[in-house]
Scaffold this motif. Sequence first.
Motif, PDB file in Angstrom:
ATOM      1  N   HIS A 204       4.818  -3.061  -8.660  1.00 31.35           N
ATOM      2  CA  HIS A 204       5.292  -3.473  -7.383  1.00 31.35           C
ATOM      3  C   HIS A 204       6.522  -4.626  -7.214  1.00 31.35           C
ATOM      4  O   HIS A 204       7.007  -4.881  -6.216  1.00 31.35           O
ATOM      5  N   ASN A 205       7.205  -5.048  -8.347  1.00 34.91           N
ATOM      6  CA  ASN A 205       8.129  -6.238  -8.594  1.00 34.91           C
ATOM      7  C   ASN A 205       9.160  -5.413  -8.997  1.00 34.91           C
ATOM      8  O   ASN A 205      10.338  -6.054  -8.917  1.00 34.91           O
ATOM      9  N   GLN A 244      11.805   5.291  -1.435  1.00 34.91           N
ATOM     10  CA  GLN A 244      12.718   4.321  -1.382  1.00 34.91           C
ATOM     11  C   GLN A 244      12.605   3.424  -0.111  1.00 34.91           C
ATOM     12  O   GLN A 244      12.477   2.450  -0.214  1.00 34.91           O
ATOM     13  N   ALA A 245      12.250   4.426   0.902  1.00 25.70           N
ATOM     14  CA  ALA A 245      12.093   3.525   2.285  1.00 25.70           C
ATOM     15  C   ALA A 245      10.606   2.873   2.114  1.00 25.70           C
ATOM     16  O   ALA A 245      10.553   1.829   2.813  1.00 25.70           O
ATOM     17  N   VAL A 246       9.644   3.191   1.639  1.00 27.57           N
ATOM     18  CA  VAL A 246       8.516   2.665   1.843  1.00 27.57           C
ATOM     19  C   VAL A 246       8.405   1.468   0.828  1.00 27.57           C
ATOM     20  O   VAL A 246       7.985   0.336   1.295  1.00 27.57           O
ATOM     21  N   LYS A 247       9.040   1.705  -0.324  1.00 31.10           N
ATOM     22  CA  LYS A 247       9.144   0.372  -1.168  1.00 31.10           C
ATOM     23  C   LYS A 247       9.999  -0.959  -0.570  1.00 31.10           C
ATOM     24  O   LYS A 247       9.684  -1.697  -0.935  1.00 31.10           O
ATOM     25  N   ARG A 248      10.888  -0.333   0.031  1.00 28.20           N
ATOM     26  CA  ARG A 248      11.992  -1.382   0.616  1.00 28.20           C
ATOM     27  C   ARG A 248      11.179  -2.126   1.875  1.00 28.20           C
ATOM     28  O   ARG A 248      11.654  -2.939   2.486  1.00 28.20           O
ATOM     29  N   GLN A 264       7.473  -5.868  -1.632  1.00 30.12           N
ATOM     30  CA  GLN A 264       7.677  -4.745  -1.435  1.00 30.12           C
ATOM     31  C   GLN A 264       6.526  -3.762  -1.186  1.00 30.12           C
ATOM     32  O   GLN A 264       5.650  -3.971  -1.578  1.00 30.12           O
ATOM     33  N   GLY A 265       6.831  -2.412  -0.751  1.00 30.71           N
ATOM     34  CA  GLY A 265       5.714  -1.571  -0.519  1.00 30.71           C
ATOM     35  C   GLY A 265       5.360  -1.222  -1.619  1.00 30.71           C
ATOM     36  O   GLY A 265       6.025  -1.312  -2.704  1.00 30.71           O
TER      37      GLY A 265
END
Length: 404
Positions: A204-205, A244-248, A264-265
């Motif tokens: 997650h990092n 990518q959208a979720v993690k950002r 981050q997501g």
Amino acid sequence: MDVIVLGLMLLSLTIWLGLLCFWGQFWRTDQQLEVTETQLESLPVVCAVVPARNEAELLPTTLRSLLLQDYPGSFNVFLVDDRSTDRTANFAEGVAHAVGKPHQLHIISGELLPAGWSGKLWAVEQGIKSASKFAPDYFLLTDADIEHDPGNLRRLVAKAVQEDLDMVSVMVRLRCESFWEKLLIPAFVFFFQKLYPFRWVNNHNNPTAAAAGGSILIAREALERIGGIQVIRQALIDDCALAQAVKRSGGVMGDKGTSPIPSQGRIWLGLSSLTRSLRPYDSLATIWDMVARSAYTQLNYSPLLLLGTLVGMPLIYLFPPVCVILGAVWGSWAIALTGLLGWLLMSFAYYPTIRFYKCSPWLAFSLPAIAFLYTLMTLDSALRHWQGRGGAWKGRVYPNSDNL
């Protein structure tokens, strides 16, 4: 000449050592959904969204497997008939009645594709809109060619709930039966893991984000937070764009809202040994088209990245076996042995994927030839894009789609 060849071989060898030691252990296959059996402590409401365009042949198996999930909570399936011409909707209704779950299946007639959308994502958008009436906690986004293991949804939900994840996805087991599938399909998975090391995705990092579109469980709150499917409406590689959208999308609060550090997501990606794709790729042409459809998109349509690929792939994959041959011909054992070491390292890296797909161990040594074919596919992908033929799928062409 010997010095130049030996220098290049040492560079290739160094790259492989770096990949094996410092590139997220991408070559391992231990990130699997089925590794640990998990128990559900809560029963979130789940709605599956299945875009289907001319999938009548596969639905008796794939839709049946979805309707017969052993998930004990509320679960409904929304199949979007994307203007099919093979009676997809009729077959879907027949399957639902055959398994005694006609009320669990909701069939949506797809509307005309608007400008600025890919066909699949427009179908997914319509399915999500209809499913939202049930106020689901999670959406299961899956393809119509996926045969789900009976416990797939239960494991996905348990993983998401217990680890407080925004999105969980698995790269389903791709079909690997014909000669060409055994030769090229495991390598497709290998190259994907090399591009997006699963351990990095699941950290997650770490900003690395990816997903596998065949089976994605996404929290409704996470989907709303990124602005819905429409934010990736033109993405050709839609699964990775969504990841990518979720993690950002993580807010300024950390896990459970206890930390002021930007977060981050939270996403997770792994392999599945039980849920599988039934999509056949039984010829070189079908696999070639599958790769060429999106390879240049993966390079962000960059001629510079394409050039780097055309130079880097031969150096990393082809040069070691070539050096073995050259060293033997020239009588240079330093070149031959260094090339052999590089070849063994890449075979060592590829072997876990070969074993996962239960193919002959000797195929691990074929990676140089396979990489050569994939390089040609990537070049063809760029040529198709420049000719306005890129992104062809299901009778539609998306030459200007972007991986957002």
